[in-house]
Design a protein around this motif. Structure first.
Motif, PDB file in Angstrom:
ATOM      1  N   GLN A  34       0.838  -1.200   0.000  1.00  0.00           N
ATOM      2  CA  GLN A  34       0.000   0.000   0.000  1.00  0.00           C
ATOM      3  C   GLN A  34       0.872   1.249   0.000  1.00  0.00           C
ATOM      4  OE1 GLN A  34      -2.837   0.104   3.206  1.00  0.00           O
ATOM      5  NE2 GLN A  34      -3.374   2.234   2.862  1.00  0.00           N
ATOM      6  N   LYS A  35       0.487   2.247  -0.778  1.00  0.00           N
ATOM      7  CA  LYS A  35       1.214   3.512  -0.804  1.00  0.00           C
ATOM      8  C   LYS A  35       0.933   4.253   0.506  1.00  0.00           C
ATOM      9  CE  LYS A  35       2.426   7.290  -3.834  1.00  0.00           C
ATOM     10  NZ  LYS A  35       2.226   7.898  -5.151  1.00  0.00           N
ATOM     11  N   ARG A  46       4.230  10.787  11.887  1.00  0.00           N
ATOM     12  CA  ARG A  46       3.842   9.384  11.710  1.00  0.00           C
ATOM     13  C   ARG A  46       3.440   9.131  10.260  1.00  0.00           C
ATOM     14  NH1 ARG A  46      -1.946  10.019  14.814  1.00  0.00           N
ATOM     15  NH2 ARG A  46      -2.992  11.073  13.104  1.00  0.00           N
ATOM     16  N   VAL A  47       3.382   7.850   9.930  1.00  0.00           N
ATOM     17  CA  VAL A  47       2.944   7.406   8.614  1.00  0.00           C
ATOM     18  C   VAL A  47       1.428   7.251   8.645  1.00  0.00           C
ATOM     19  CG1 VAL A  47       3.059   5.487   6.976  1.00  0.00           C
ATOM     20  CG2 VAL A  47       5.118   6.209   8.201  1.00  0.00           C
ATOM     21  N   ASP A  48       0.786   7.640   7.550  1.00  0.00           N
ATOM     22  CA  ASP A  48      -0.651   7.434   7.444  1.00  0.00           C
ATOM     23  C   ASP A  48      -1.024   7.083   6.005  1.00  0.00           C
ATOM     24  OD1 ASP A  48      -0.884   9.818   5.964  1.00  0.00           O
ATOM     25  OD2 ASP A  48      -1.571  10.990   7.667  1.00  0.00           O
ATOM     26  N   ALA A  49      -2.294   6.976   5.744  1.00  0.00           N
ATOM     27  CA  ALA A  49      -2.777   6.627   4.402  1.00  0.00           C
ATOM     28  C   ALA A  49      -3.445   7.811   3.718  1.00  0.00           C
ATOM     29  CB  ALA A  49      -3.749   5.449   4.501  1.00  0.00           C
ATOM     30  N   THR A  50      -3.184   9.022   4.195  1.00  0.00           N
ATOM     31  CA  THR A  50      -3.814  10.231   3.658  1.00  0.00           C
ATOM     32  C   THR A  50      -2.966  10.795   2.526  1.00  0.00           C
ATOM     33  OG1 THR A  50      -4.684  10.702   5.853  1.00  0.00           O
ATOM     34  CG2 THR A  50      -4.714  12.505   4.255  1.00  0.00           C
ATOM     35  N   ASN A  51      -3.499  10.753   1.314  1.00  0.00           N
ATOM     36  CA  ASN A  51      -2.688  11.154   0.165  1.00  0.00           C
ATOM     37  C   ASN A  51      -2.514  12.659   0.007  1.00  0.00           C
ATOM     38  OD1 ASN A  51      -5.127  11.935  -0.886  1.00  0.00           O
ATOM     39  ND2 ASN A  51      -5.114  10.516  -2.594  1.00  0.00           N
ATOM     40  N   THR A  52      -2.945  13.444   0.987  1.00  0.00           N
ATOM     41  CA  THR A  52      -2.647  14.877   0.940  1.00  0.00           C
ATOM     42  C   THR A  52      -1.298  15.166   1.588  1.00  0.00           C
ATOM     43  OG1 THR A  52      -3.889  15.208   2.979  1.00  0.00           O
ATOM     44  CG2 THR A  52      -5.066  15.592   0.911  1.00  0.00           C
ATOM     45  N   ASN A  53      -0.697  14.163   2.225  1.00  0.00           N
ATOM     46  CA  ASN A  53       0.632  14.300   2.824  1.00  0.00           C
ATOM     47  C   ASN A  53       1.688  13.866   1.810  1.00  0.00           C
ATOM     48  OD1 ASN A  53      -0.289  15.218   5.373  1.00  0.00           O
ATOM     49  ND2 ASN A  53      -0.828  13.124   5.928  1.00  0.00           N
ATOM     50  N   ILE A  54       2.956  13.988   2.181  1.00  0.00           N
ATOM     51  CA  ILE A  54       4.060  13.624   1.288  1.00  0.00           C
ATOM     52  C   ILE A  54       4.160  12.113   1.159  1.00  0.00           C
ATOM     53  CG2 ILE A  54       6.583  13.625   1.073  1.00  0.00           C
ATOM     54  CD1 ILE A  54       6.596  16.350   2.326  1.00  0.00           C
ATOM     55  N   ALA A  95       4.090   0.061   2.114  1.00  0.00           N
ATOM     56  CA  ALA A  95       4.047  -0.816   3.290  1.00  0.00           C
ATOM     57  C   ALA A  95       4.808  -2.096   2.972  1.00  0.00           C
ATOM     58  CB  ALA A  95       2.603  -1.130   3.661  1.00  0.00           C
ATOM     59  N   TRP A  96       5.763  -2.431   3.811  1.00  0.00           N
ATOM     60  CA  TRP A  96       6.585  -3.613   3.627  1.00  0.00           C
ATOM     61  C   TRP A  96       5.910  -4.837   4.234  1.00  0.00           C
ATOM     62  CZ3 TRP A  96      10.343  -4.419   0.416  1.00  0.00           C
ATOM     63  CH2 TRP A  96      11.211  -5.497   0.586  1.00  0.00           C
ATOM     64  N   ARG A  97       5.051  -4.602   5.209  1.00  0.00           N
ATOM     65  CA  ARG A  97       4.342  -5.660   5.914  1.00  0.00           C
ATOM     66  C   ARG A  97       2.939  -5.150   6.229  1.00  0.00           C
ATOM     67  NH1 ARG A  97       7.386  -7.180  11.063  1.00  0.00           N
ATOM     68  NH2 ARG A  97       8.699  -8.269   9.593  1.00  0.00           N
ATOM     69  N   ALA A  98       1.975  -6.058   6.263  1.00  0.00           N
ATOM     70  CA  ALA A  98       0.617  -5.673   6.668  1.00  0.00           C
ATOM     71  C   ALA A  98       0.644  -5.251   8.133  1.00  0.00           C
ATOM     72  CB  ALA A  98      -0.344  -6.839   6.470  1.00  0.00           C
ATOM     73  N   GLN A  99      -0.101  -4.224   8.477  1.00  0.00           N
ATOM     74  CA  GLN A  99      -0.169  -3.720   9.850  1.00  0.00           C
ATOM     75  C   GLN A  99      -1.624  -3.570  10.239  1.00  0.00           C
ATOM     76  OE1 GLN A  99       4.031  -3.369   9.999  1.00  0.00           O
ATOM     77  NE2 GLN A  99       2.557  -3.354  11.641  1.00  0.00           N
ATOM     78  N   GLY A 100      -1.948  -4.001  11.455  1.00  0.00           N
ATOM     79  CA  GLY A 100      -3.306  -3.880  11.957  1.00  0.00           C
ATOM     80  C   GLY A 100      -3.620  -2.465  12.389  1.00  0.00           C
ATOM     81  N   LYS A 154       9.098   0.708   3.091  1.00  0.00           N
ATOM     82  CA  LYS A 154      10.200   0.812   2.137  1.00  0.00           C
ATOM     83  C   LYS A 154      10.145   2.251   1.648  1.00  0.00           C
ATOM     84  CE  LYS A 154      12.363  -1.380  -1.863  1.00  0.00           C
ATOM     85  NZ  LYS A 154      13.582  -0.676  -1.641  1.00  0.00           N
ATOM     86  N   ILE A 155      11.016   3.079   2.227  1.00  0.00           N
ATOM     87  CA  ILE A 155      10.909   4.504   1.960  1.00  0.00           C
ATOM     88  C   ILE A 155      11.204   4.827   0.502  1.00  0.00           C
ATOM     89  CG2 ILE A 155      11.339   5.165   4.364  1.00  0.00           C
ATOM     90  CD1 ILE A 155      14.134   6.114   3.480  1.00  0.00           C
ATOM     91  N   ASN A 156      10.447   5.777   0.023  1.00  0.00           N
ATOM     92  CA  ASN A 156      10.550   6.349  -1.318  1.00  0.00           C
ATOM     93  C   ASN A 156      10.280   5.382  -2.440  1.00  0.00           C
ATOM     94  OD1 ASN A 156      11.069   8.868  -0.188  1.00  0.00           O
ATOM     95  ND2 ASN A 156      13.223   8.397   0.009  1.00  0.00           N
ATOM     96  N   ALA A 157       9.834   4.165  -2.150  1.00  0.00           N
ATOM     97  CA  ALA A 157       9.399   3.245  -3.201  1.00  0.00           C
ATOM     98  C   ALA A 157       8.067   3.761  -3.738  1.00  0.00           C
ATOM     99  CB  ALA A 157       9.232   1.835  -2.643  1.00  0.00           C
ATOM    100  N   GLY A 158       7.979   3.928  -5.024  1.00  0.00           N
ATOM    101  CA  GLY A 158       6.744   4.425  -5.615  1.00  0.00           C
ATOM    102  C   GLY A 158       6.565   5.934  -5.483  1.00  0.00           C
ATOM    103  N   ALA A 159       7.576   6.618  -4.930  1.00  0.00           N
ATOM    104  CA  ALA A 159       7.494   8.070  -4.756  1.00  0.00           C
ATOM    105  C   ALA A 159       8.637   8.721  -5.542  1.00  0.00           C
ATOM    106  CB  ALA A 159       7.598   8.449  -3.284  1.00  0.00           C
TER     107      ALA A 159
END
Length: 112
Positions: free
Chosen positions: A68-69, A78-86, A91-96, A105-110
């Motif tokens: 997931q991006k 913190r990391v979130d799923a809001t695409n208005t942020n940078i 996601a390297w692993r699923a997180q609950g 995995k930083i900057n992958a897909g960015a």
């Protein structure tokens, strides 16, 4: 034609605008980096990782799926799923949703 390689791009030298702690997430125009060396004052050069899988603070209440991006919320550090942020990577692993940390995995897909 390229003449001289300056840096490999996996780590970059960055001139600080102030104090920076090791492990601090630094924002750039379209990506993030992780400080590998500290700075105690403005004008010091720090080494910044621009690649790799890093454990970062995560927004609770939201689950992440592998690949997931993800985005960096600088206001809350913190990391979130809001695409208005940078965009910060994938996601390297699923997180609950209750997890407070995630692997990114930083900057992958960015764009860097």
């Amino acid at each position: 034609m390229a003449r001289t390689m300056v840096q490999d791009g996996k780590t970059l030298d960055f001139t600080s605008a102030g104090a920076i702690a090791v492990g601090e997430v630094l924002e750039f125009a379209n990506s993030i980096g992780i400080a590998l060396t500290p700075a105690t004052a403005a004008g010091q050069v720090v080494s910044v990782a621009m690649e790799g899988v890093w454990e970062l603070a995560k927004e609770t209440g939201v689950a992440f799926t592998v690949g997931q991006k993800l985005y960096w919320d600088a206001a809350n550090n913190r990391v979130d799923a809001t695409n208005t942020n940078i965009a910060c990577g994938l996601a390297w692993r699923a997180q609950g949703s209750a997890d407070t940390l995630c692997l990114v995995k930083i900057n992958a897909g960015a764009p860097v």
